[in-house]
Scaffold this motif. Structure first.
Motif, PDB file in Angstrom:
ATOM      1  N   ASN A  65       0.835  -1.184   0.000  1.00 42.35           N
ATOM      2  CA  ASN A  65       0.000   0.000   0.000  1.00 42.35           C
ATOM      3  C   ASN A  65       0.880   1.248   0.000  1.00 42.35           C
ATOM      4  N   ILE A  66       0.663   2.138  -0.941  1.00 43.58           N
ATOM      5  CA  ILE A  66       1.484   3.353  -1.042  1.00 43.58           C
ATOM      6  C   ILE A  66       0.765   4.579  -0.506  1.00 43.58           C
ATOM      7  N   PHE A  67      -0.415   4.384   0.074  1.00 45.00           N
ATOM      8  CA  PHE A  67      -1.184   5.504   0.584  1.00 45.00           C
ATOM      9  C   PHE A  67      -0.702   5.887   1.978  1.00 45.00           C
ATOM     10  N   PHE A  68      -0.886   7.148   2.345  1.00 45.64           N
ATOM     11  CA  PHE A  68      -0.486   7.585   3.670  1.00 45.64           C
ATOM     12  C   PHE A  68      -1.565   7.193   4.672  1.00 45.64           C
ATOM     13  N   ASP A  69      -1.175   7.075   5.924  1.00 50.58           N
ATOM     14  CA  ASP A  69      -2.101   6.692   6.985  1.00 50.58           C
ATOM     15  C   ASP A  69      -3.105   7.804   7.238  1.00 50.58           C
ATOM     16  N   ASP A  70      -4.292   7.408   7.670  1.00 50.34           N
ATOM     17  CA  ASP A  70      -5.307   8.392   8.031  1.00 50.34           C
ATOM     18  C   ASP A  70      -4.774   9.317   9.107  1.00 50.34           C
ATOM     19  N   GLY A  71      -5.085  10.579   8.991  1.00 51.73           N
ATOM     20  CA  GLY A  71      -4.673  11.551   9.990  1.00 51.73           C
ATOM     21  C   GLY A  71      -3.399  12.287   9.620  1.00 51.73           C
ATOM     22  N   LEU A  72      -2.602  11.726   8.729  1.00 55.17           N
ATOM     23  CA  LEU A  72      -1.383  12.420   8.312  1.00 55.17           C
ATOM     24  C   LEU A  72      -1.713  13.385   7.183  1.00 55.17           C
ATOM     25  N   VAL A  73      -0.957  14.421   7.068  1.00 59.08           N
ATOM     26  CA  VAL A  73      -1.187  15.415   6.032  1.00 59.08           C
ATOM     27  C   VAL A  73      -0.478  14.983   4.761  1.00 59.08           C
ATOM     28  N   ASN A  74      -1.201  15.015   3.657  1.00 57.62           N
ATOM     29  CA  ASN A  74      -0.597  14.702   2.366  1.00 57.62           C
ATOM     30  C   ASN A  74      -0.136  16.012   1.749  1.00 57.62           C
ATOM     31  N   ASN A  75       1.151  16.279   1.813  1.00 56.55           N
ATOM     32  CA  ASN A  75       1.691  17.552   1.310  1.00 56.55           C
ATOM     33  C   ASN A  75       1.741  17.602  -0.215  1.00 56.55           C
ATOM     34  N   ARG A  76       1.524  16.493  -0.880  1.00 59.54           N
ATOM     35  CA  ARG A  76       1.581  16.479  -2.338  1.00 59.54           C
ATOM     36  C   ARG A  76       0.244  16.830  -2.976  1.00 59.54           C
ATOM     37  N   ALA A  77      -0.834  16.814  -2.222  1.00 56.70           N
ATOM     38  CA  ALA A  77      -2.162  17.087  -2.768  1.00 56.70           C
ATOM     39  C   ALA A  77      -2.370  18.592  -2.926  1.00 56.70           C
ATOM     40  N   LEU A  78      -3.125  18.950  -3.948  1.00 56.54           N
ATOM     41  CA  LEU A  78      -3.464  20.357  -4.168  1.00 56.54           C
ATOM     42  C   LEU A  78      -4.752  20.687  -3.435  1.00 56.54           C
ATOM     43  N   THR A  79      -4.860  21.911  -2.973  1.00 56.38           N
ATOM     44  CA  THR A  79      -6.134  22.376  -2.435  1.00 56.38           C
ATOM     45  C   THR A  79      -7.043  22.677  -3.628  1.00 56.38           C
ATOM     46  N   SER A  80      -8.308  22.854  -3.380  1.00 55.45           N
ATOM     47  CA  SER A  80      -9.247  23.183  -4.461  1.00 55.45           C
ATOM     48  C   SER A  80      -8.840  24.471  -5.159  1.00 55.45           C
ATOM     49  N   GLU A  81      -8.414  25.444  -4.374  1.00 60.02           N
ATOM     50  CA  GLU A  81      -8.014  26.731  -4.937  1.00 60.02           C
ATOM     51  C   GLU A  81      -6.782  26.580  -5.828  1.00 60.02           C
ATOM     52  N   GLU A  82      -5.809  25.791  -5.372  1.00 60.54           N
ATOM     53  CA  GLU A  82      -4.591  25.569  -6.157  1.00 60.54           C
ATOM     54  C   GLU A  82      -4.906  24.826  -7.450  1.00 60.54           C
ATOM     55  N   ALA A  83      -5.847  23.887  -7.396  1.00 59.38           N
ATOM     56  CA  ALA A  83      -6.180  23.084  -8.572  1.00 59.38           C
ATOM     57  C   ALA A  83      -6.775  23.938  -9.686  1.00 59.38           C
ATOM     58  N   VAL A  84      -7.617  24.908  -9.335  1.00 58.26           N
ATOM     59  CA  VAL A  84      -8.278  25.726 -10.359  1.00 58.26           C
ATOM     60  C   VAL A  84      -7.583  27.066 -10.597  1.00 58.26           C
ATOM     61  N   ALA A  85      -6.474  27.298  -9.932  1.00 56.28           N
ATOM     62  CA  ALA A  85      -5.799  28.594  -9.998  1.00 56.28           C
ATOM     63  C   ALA A  85      -5.477  29.034 -11.423  1.00 56.28           C
ATOM     64  N   ASN A  86      -5.022  28.144 -12.288  1.00 56.60           N
ATOM     65  CA  ASN A  86      -4.633  28.523 -13.645  1.00 56.60           C
ATOM     66  C   ASN A  86      -5.707  28.261 -14.687  1.00 56.60           C
ATOM     67  N   SER A  87      -6.886  27.916 -14.249  1.00 59.34           N
ATOM     68  CA  SER A  87      -7.978  27.641 -15.173  1.00 59.34           C
ATOM     69  C   SER A  87      -8.504  28.946 -15.770  1.00 59.34           C
ATOM     70  N   LYS A  88      -8.775  28.923 -17.076  1.00 62.87           N
ATOM     71  CA  LYS A  88      -9.320  30.118 -17.736  1.00 62.87           C
ATOM     72  C   LYS A  88     -10.759  30.359 -17.303  1.00 62.87           C
ATOM     73  N   THR A  89     -11.491  29.263 -17.091  1.00 60.61           N
ATOM     74  CA  THR A  89     -12.886  29.399 -16.685  1.00 60.61           C
ATOM     75  C   THR A  89     -13.137  28.557 -15.446  1.00 60.61           C
ATOM     76  N   LYS A  90     -13.606  29.241 -14.395  1.00 59.68           N
ATOM     77  CA  LYS A  90     -13.946  28.560 -13.148  1.00 59.68           C
ATOM     78  C   LYS A  90     -15.151  29.248 -12.538  1.00 59.68           C
ATOM     79  N   GLN A  91     -15.850  28.491 -11.701  1.00 61.99           N
ATOM     80  CA  GLN A  91     -17.038  29.039 -11.062  1.00 61.99           C
ATOM     81  C   GLN A  91     -17.180  28.403  -9.689  1.00 61.99           C
ATOM     82  N   ASN A  92     -17.304  29.201  -8.658  1.00 62.73           N
ATOM     83  CA  ASN A  92     -17.472  28.736  -7.283  1.00 62.73           C
ATOM     84  C   ASN A  92     -16.398  27.722  -6.872  1.00 62.73           C
ATOM     85  N   GLY A  93     -15.163  27.929  -7.313  1.00 60.66           N
ATOM     86  CA  GLY A  93     -14.071  27.057  -6.925  1.00 60.66           C
ATOM     87  C   GLY A  93     -13.961  25.768  -7.723  1.00 60.66           C
ATOM     88  N   TYR A  94     -14.728  25.642  -8.811  1.00 61.47           N
ATOM     89  CA  TYR A  94     -14.701  24.445  -9.658  1.00 61.47           C
ATOM     90  C   TYR A  94     -14.331  24.810 -11.083  1.00 61.47           C
TER      91      TYR A  94
END
Length: 101
Positions: A65-94
């Motif tokens: 299993n390569i997944f991190f344990d529950d409760g630990l912070v996954n520093n490699r994951a993007l937040t919703s804001e980071e994921a859509v930051a460079n999008s030309k079209t976004k609405q309500n964070g999507y």
């Protein structure tokens, strides 16, 4: 190796081609008749193997299993804001995309 040889008919080959969404010529049909028969015979030979005592497995690479344990912070994951930051079209964070029907 088994002495029996599988015989595939032209209709068998055409049916397999249809299932694979392939169009094949008459020359290819006769070519595939012998090739597929050899493959089926080879697989049939596997029935002769003694597999008693062989452990059942779904994979052979010993991956774990390569997944991190529950409760630990996954520093490699993007937040919703980071994921859509460079999008030309976004609405309500999507991401906003055109409707596909």
């Amino acid at each position: 190796m088994s002495s029996t040889h599988t015989k595939l008919s032209k209709s068998d080959i055409l049916h397999l081609a249809k299932l694979a969404n392939l169009s094949i010529s008459d020359a290819e049909i006769s070519k595939y008749e012998s090739q597929l028969a050899e493959t089926i015979d080879y697989v049939e030979n596997m029935k002769e193997l003694d597999t008693k005592g062989v452990a059942v497995t779904s994979q052979t690479t010993d991956l774990t299993n390569i997944f991190f344990d529950d409760g630990l912070v996954n520093n490699r994951a993007l937040t919703s804001e980071e994921a859509v930051a460079n999008s030309k079209t976004k609405q309500n964070g999507y991401f906003k995309v055109k409707k596909i029907m």
